[in-house]
Write an enzyme that holds these catalytic residues in place. Sequence first.
Site, short mmCIF file in Angstrom:
data_model
loop_
_atom_site.label_atom_id
_atom_site.label_comp_id
_atom_site.label_asym_id
_atom_site.label_seq_id
_atom_site.Cartn_x
_atom_site.Cartn_y
_atom_site.Cartn_z
N THR A 166 0.84 -1.21 0.00
CA THR A 166 0.00 0.00 0.00
C THR A 166 0.87 1.26 0.00
O THR A 166 0.51 2.25 -0.61
CB THR A 166 -1.01 0.03 1.17
OG1 THR A 166 -0.30 -0.17 2.40
CG2 THR A 166 -2.08 -1.04 1.02
N HIS A 194 -0.87 -16.48 -5.77
CA HIS A 194 -1.99 -15.97 -6.57
C HIS A 194 -1.55 -15.43 -7.92
O HIS A 194 -2.27 -14.65 -8.54
CB HIS A 194 -2.75 -14.90 -5.77
CG HIS A 194 -3.39 -15.45 -4.53
ND1 HIS A 194 -3.75 -14.68 -3.46
CD2 HIS A 194 -3.73 -16.72 -4.19
CE1 HIS A 194 -4.28 -15.45 -2.50
NE2 HIS A 194 -4.27 -16.69 -2.92
N CYS A 228 -3.65 -23.27 -22.93
CA CYS A 228 -2.34 -23.91 -23.09
C CYS A 228 -1.25 -23.28 -22.24
O CYS A 228 -0.13 -23.78 -22.19
CB CYS A 228 -1.93 -23.91 -24.57
SG CYS A 228 -1.54 -22.27 -25.21
N CYS A 257 -4.13 -21.70 -29.33
CA CYS A 257 -5.24 -22.65 -29.11
C CYS A 257 -6.61 -21.96 -29.08
O CYS A 257 -7.63 -22.60 -28.82
CB CYS A 257 -5.01 -23.43 -27.81
SG CYS A 257 -5.15 -22.41 -26.35
N ASN A 312 0.52 -6.34 11.00
CA ASN A 312 -0.67 -5.87 10.27
C ASN A 312 -1.33 -4.79 11.11
O ASN A 312 -1.44 -4.94 12.32
CB ASN A 312 -1.65 -7.04 10.06
CG ASN A 312 -2.55 -6.82 8.86
OD1 ASN A 312 -2.07 -6.67 7.74
ND2 ASN A 312 -3.83 -6.77 9.08
N ASP A 314 2.19 0.30 11.16
CA ASP A 314 2.50 0.43 9.74
C ASP A 314 3.72 -0.45 9.37
O ASP A 314 4.72 -0.48 10.11
CB ASP A 314 2.80 1.91 9.45
CG ASP A 314 3.15 2.11 8.01
OD1 ASP A 314 2.23 2.02 7.17
OD2 ASP A 314 4.34 2.35 7.70
P1 NAD Z 1 -6.20 -7.81 2.28
O1 NAD Z 1 -6.57 -6.58 1.51
O2 NAD Z 1 -7.25 -8.77 2.63
O3 NAD Z 1 -5.49 -7.38 3.62
C1 NAD Z 1 -4.46 -6.42 3.67
C2 NAD Z 1 -4.20 -6.12 5.13
O4 NAD Z 1 -3.08 -5.26 5.18
C3 NAD Z 1 -5.36 -5.41 5.82
O5 NAD Z 1 -5.70 -6.13 6.99
C4 NAD Z 1 -4.82 -4.01 6.13
O6 NAD Z 1 -5.24 -3.55 7.39
C5 NAD Z 1 -3.32 -4.25 6.15
N1 NAD Z 1 -2.52 -3.09 5.73
C6 NAD Z 1 -2.68 -2.33 4.62
N2 NAD Z 1 -1.70 -1.40 4.53
C7 NAD Z 1 -0.92 -1.58 5.65
C8 NAD Z 1 0.25 -0.91 6.14
N3 NAD Z 1 0.84 0.09 5.46
N4 NAD Z 1 0.77 -1.33 7.32
C9 NAD Z 1 0.19 -2.36 8.00
N5 NAD Z 1 -0.91 -3.02 7.59
C10 NAD Z 1 -1.45 -2.64 6.41
O7 NAD Z 1 -5.02 -8.48 1.47
P2 NAD Z 1 -4.54 -10.00 1.42
O8 NAD Z 1 -4.62 -10.64 2.75
O9 NAD Z 1 -3.24 -9.96 0.70
O10 NAD Z 1 -5.64 -10.72 0.51
C11 NAD Z 1 -6.17 -10.13 -0.62
C12 NAD Z 1 -5.82 -10.79 -1.96
O11 NAD Z 1 -5.79 -9.73 -2.90
C13 NAD Z 1 -4.46 -11.37 -2.06
O12 NAD Z 1 -4.62 -12.71 -2.17
C14 NAD Z 1 -3.84 -10.81 -3.35
O13 NAD Z 1 -3.83 -11.81 -4.33
C15 NAD Z 1 -4.75 -9.76 -3.84
N6 NAD Z 1 -4.22 -8.37 -3.92
C16 NAD Z 1 -2.93 -8.13 -4.22
C17 NAD Z 1 -2.45 -6.84 -4.30
C18 NAD Z 1 -1.00 -6.63 -4.66
O14 NAD Z 1 -0.44 -7.46 -5.36
N7 NAD Z 1 -0.36 -5.57 -4.18
C19 NAD Z 1 -3.30 -5.76 -4.04
C20 NAD Z 1 -4.65 -6.03 -3.72
C21 NAD Z 1 -5.10 -7.35 -3.66
#
Ligand code: NAD
Length: 253
Positions: A33, A126, A137, A162, A225, A242
């Site tokens: 993020t 993922h 394919c 394909c 988290n 953070d």
């Molecule tokens: P999620 O969105 O379910 O959870 C993210 C967690 O990170 C939240 O609980 C949030 O509170 C916490 N968070 C966010 N920013 C933070 C920070 N700066 N410091 C501390 N905590 C922070 O994400 P997930 O568990 O990865 O599951 C969602 C699915 O979405 C994943 O399987 C993934 O495939 C996909 N996804 C990937 C991306 C990416 O590649 N960057 C982005 C969005 C979703």
Amino acid sequence: MIASDLRSGVERLGDMIAEAKTIVPFTGAGISTECGIPDFRSPGGLWTSNRPIEFSEFVASRDARDESWRRRFAMEEVFAAARPGRGHRALASLYRAGKVPAVITQNIDNLHQASGFAAEHVIELHGNTTYAKCIGCGQSYPLDWVKVRFDQDGAAPNCTICDEPVKTATISFGQMMPEDEMQRAAELSRACDLFIAIGSSLVVWPAAGFPMMAKNNGARLVIINREPTDQDDLADLVIRHDIGETLGPFVGN
Ligand code: NAD
């Protein structure tokens, strides 16, 4: 144990890292993020604006495929501009130091590779959204190849080999998990003595099973988290702060 404040959390984490022989990080959207990529479940995250398109819908419906590619192209500026954050860089430092054999990630953004992990040491549960693949394919395509055809025909292209649909190389809801990656993630989770779950709400299964697997096999478990997760009770250390601030002190040379 929940760290009472950031400083004591970082100190305790530093001790645990120093004591560990083999550390396996497990990352979710929260680590990215600070790089400008929204997560799914935070307020303002991707799910507040877009319902996910299930794999069966993608296969069955041309409209769903076109919508899925429109969403992907709409995010391209964000993905293309993203650079590894402090969390990615801290893990890359531990990798270079030989403490981290590989990272298990739910992320699809390629930022662990960009931070210095060799591609074979990034276990992508993922998949990866920075390129495309035929769902029949498995032929890979650059995103640009899809974009040119999408713009030309107003519709997502099929595979030139394909004729099956081409999709980002990600695993959608309802799609089979990648077998090799699941196997390697299980082996890593069982072999480590410190498992650090970073920036995941730990609600997407089966990926969310790995922290538990590591803990059940004798590893210490750390969860970083900013929101509580269902597995906090299992953890030896929970840092609810953070990620960039927590892992910044571990960024080395
Ligand atoms: P999620 O969105 O379910 O959870 C993210 C967690 O990170 C939240 O609980 C949030 O509170 C916490 N968070 C966010 N920013 C933070 C920070 N700066 N410091 C501390 N905590 C922070 O994400 P997930 O568990 O990865 O599951 C969602 C699915 O979405 C994943 O399987 C993934 O495939 C996909 N996804 C990937 C991306 C990416 O590649 N960057 C982005 C969005 C979703």
